[in-house]
Design an enzyme around this catalytic site. Structure first.
Site, short mmCIF file in Angstrom:
data_model
loop_
_atom_site.label_atom_id
_atom_site.label_comp_id
_atom_site.label_asym_id
_atom_site.label_seq_id
_atom_site.Cartn_x
_atom_site.Cartn_y
_atom_site.Cartn_z
N ARG A 123 0.81 -1.23 0.00
CA ARG A 123 0.00 0.00 0.00
C ARG A 123 0.84 1.27 0.00
NH1 ARG A 123 -2.70 -3.31 3.46
NH2 ARG A 123 -4.54 -4.24 2.48
N LYS A 145 3.05 11.42 -11.79
CA LYS A 145 2.27 10.45 -12.57
C LYS A 145 3.09 9.17 -12.72
CE LYS A 145 -0.55 13.39 -15.58
NZ LYS A 145 -0.80 13.74 -17.00
N GLU A 187 11.06 18.14 -25.44
CA GLU A 187 10.16 18.46 -24.32
C GLU A 187 10.59 19.77 -23.65
OE1 GLU A 187 7.34 16.93 -23.50
OE2 GLU A 187 7.50 14.83 -24.12
N LYS A 229 7.70 22.83 -15.17
CA LYS A 229 6.73 21.76 -14.88
C LYS A 229 6.30 21.82 -13.41
CE LYS A 229 5.43 16.99 -15.47
NZ LYS A 229 5.73 15.67 -16.01
N GLU A 239 -4.40 17.71 -13.23
CA GLU A 239 -4.73 18.00 -14.63
C GLU A 239 -6.20 18.30 -14.84
OE1 GLU A 239 -2.55 15.67 -17.53
OE2 GLU A 239 -4.13 16.01 -18.99
N ARG A 243 -2.60 22.23 -16.09
CA ARG A 243 -1.64 21.17 -16.43
C ARG A 243 -1.81 20.68 -17.87
NH1 ARG A 243 0.65 16.26 -12.43
NH2 ARG A 243 2.07 15.40 -13.98
N ASN A 247 0.42 19.33 -22.44
CA ASN A 247 0.13 18.43 -23.56
C ASN A 247 0.33 19.10 -24.92
OD1 ASN A 247 -0.56 16.27 -21.91
ND2 ASN A 247 -2.59 17.13 -21.58
N HIS A 250 1.11 17.09 -27.98
CA HIS A 250 0.89 15.69 -27.63
C HIS A 250 -0.35 15.07 -28.25
CE1 HIS A 250 4.20 16.37 -24.92
NE2 HIS A 250 4.15 15.14 -24.46
N HIS A 254 0.86 11.92 -29.86
CA HIS A 254 0.42 10.57 -29.45
C HIS A 254 -0.20 9.84 -30.63
CE1 HIS A 254 0.12 11.76 -24.92
NE2 HIS A 254 1.27 11.19 -25.19
N HIS A 267 9.20 9.21 -28.53
CA HIS A 267 8.11 10.06 -28.06
C HIS A 267 8.37 11.55 -28.34
CE1 HIS A 267 4.98 11.71 -25.52
NE2 HIS A 267 5.90 12.38 -24.85
#
Ligand SMILES: NC(=O)c1ccc[n+]([C@@H]2O[C@H](COP(=O)([O-])OP(=O)(O)OC[C@H]3O[C@@H](n4cnc5c(N)ncnc54)[C@H](O)[C@@H]3O)[C@@H](O)[C@H]2O)c1
Ligand SMILES: [Zn+2]
Length: 366
Positions: A123, A145, A187, A229, A239, A243, A247, A250, A254, A267
């Site tokens: 946990r 994340k 990035e 960031k 987000e 936030r 993206n 992206h 993506h 990426h």
């Protein structure tokens, strides 16, 4: 340690430092007090990274922590829940209890899997990020994340779970392949475009020193990207608003990755194509000035070359439609307003997306 900068990350649920500099491995023990309070240490890494840098990392950890290496093979296909179960079983077998510390020592894949493993093992146990790619240093190691992929899509299972600290050591970037370095730098270019005009200008003017891996230039780019960031995540951890500007590039990025089977482009390279596409939409709407757009294009080109790829606009739009960041029925799209400023447009039409996709496909064919 020769030099270091500390950037605090403060969110509603977490408060931790990101340390950027050279020779940082000894700082891990010092900052976490590992010599005073012994605890078991588990290092999640990949075999390649371990053979390059493992000895140095081990030398900096106290023997009393009996550091144990856990391995994740390199590659996105190993960022899976089955690996998390296997790693948790190995930890249990080796006697890891709740006081154990996990060190995620690798690129973004190791960081995402390591963070998720730490989030759910018994946990939740403490972990630190020691990112070894530029992308992981400027982006994935900060913000909390964590997670893994499903067959249905990337990062579909995971958890928000912040590390206790992040150690972004510039020395480890010496062995990073050139293409990985460039991909990560996109990035940082993104960070400059959306929110930090000074960073953008520095990257615009100093591409040679940065690509030569001049430590001072890299330290500046990495710390400014992290600061950007951290600032965004501090305001909007989950987000729900701001936030989303992270993206930028992206949505189509993506889609390009998905439509090319995640094989053709890294990426960051796909994101660079996606940023160029978003710039097209902003230019067509006349919401970005021509001279600013030219500088953005030129700076993206300076960190290229961008590998060519082929697919169809239909496939790109299909993949973009499935992007989990879209709200049903609406095309949410981050558009640059100018250098250091971006907006989240809620009303980008299918036709606008299609024309941007066509433009990119034309350019990417070569
Ligand atoms: N959590 C987040 O917020 C977030 C943000 C962006 C990306 N990501 C995730 O990050 C992942 C991509 O991360 P990445 O670009 O770091 O790729 P990666 O983890 O696959 O690393 C790239 C390659 O570089 C090698 N490598 C790493 N460090 C090295 C070094 N110092 N010297 C030599 N080789 C080295 C790795 O073994 C690997 O082959 C994706 O899964 C993406 O979803 C997460
Ligand atoms: Zn990204």
């Amino acid at each position: 340690m020769t030099s270091a900068r500390t950037i605090p990350v403060k969110t509603a649920t977490a408060n931790y430092p990101v340390i950027v500099g050279q020779g940082l491995f000894p700082e891990i023990s010092r900052r976490l007090g590992l010599n005073q309070k012994p605890r078991r240490i588990f290092v999640l890494t990949s075999p390649e990274i371990w053979s390059l840098w493992g000895r140095q990392l081990l030398a900096a950890l106290p023997d009393s922590s009996a550091p144990t290496a856990l391995f994740l093979p390199a590659g996105e296909r190993f960022k899976r829940i089955a690996q998390v179960e296997r790693l948790a079983a190995e930890m249990a077998q080796a006697g890891a209890d709740r006081s154990a510390l996990l060190i995620a020592f690798g690129g973004g894949i190791v960081g995402d899997v390591g963070g998720f493993l730490a989030a759910i093992y018994m946990r939740g146990i403490d972990y630190v990020q020691v990112p070894t790619t530029l992308l992981a240093q400027v982006d994935s190691s900060v913000g909390g994340k964590t997670g893994v992929n499903l067959t249905a899509g990337k990062n579909l299972v995971g958890s928000f779970c912040h590390p206790r600290a992040v150690f972004a050591d510039i020395d480890v970037l010496q062995t990073l392949p050139d293409r990985e370095l460039r991909a990560g730098l996109f990035e940082s270019v993104k960070a400059g475009i959306i929110r930090d005009a000074l960073l953008f200008r520095f990257m615009e003017k100093n591409s040679q020193a940065i690509l030569r891996r001049d430590p001072e230039a890299l330290e500046r780019v990495i710390s400014a990207s992290i600061r950007m960031k951290a600032g965004v995540v501090a305001i909007d951890e989950r987000e729900s608003g701001l936030r989303m500007i992270l993206n930028f590039g992206h949505t189509l990025g993506h889609a390009i990755e998905a439509a090319t089977g995640y094989r053709k482009l890294l990426h960051g390279e796909a994101v660079a194509w996606g940023m160029l596409a978003a710039l097209r939409i902003a230019l067509d709407r006349k919401t970005v000035a021509d001279d600013q757009a030219e500088r953005i294009e030129a700076t993206i080109a300076a960190y290229g070359p961008l590998p060519p790829f082929r697919t169809t606009a239909g496939k790109l739009l299909d993949a973009a439609g499935r992007d989990k960041k879209n709200r049903a029925g609406q095309r949410r799209f981050v558009l640059p307003k100018g250098i250091g400023d971006a907006i989240v447009a809620e009303d980008v039409s299918g036709a606008e997306m299609e024309s941007a996709a066509q433009w990119v496909l034309e350019k990417a064919r070569r």
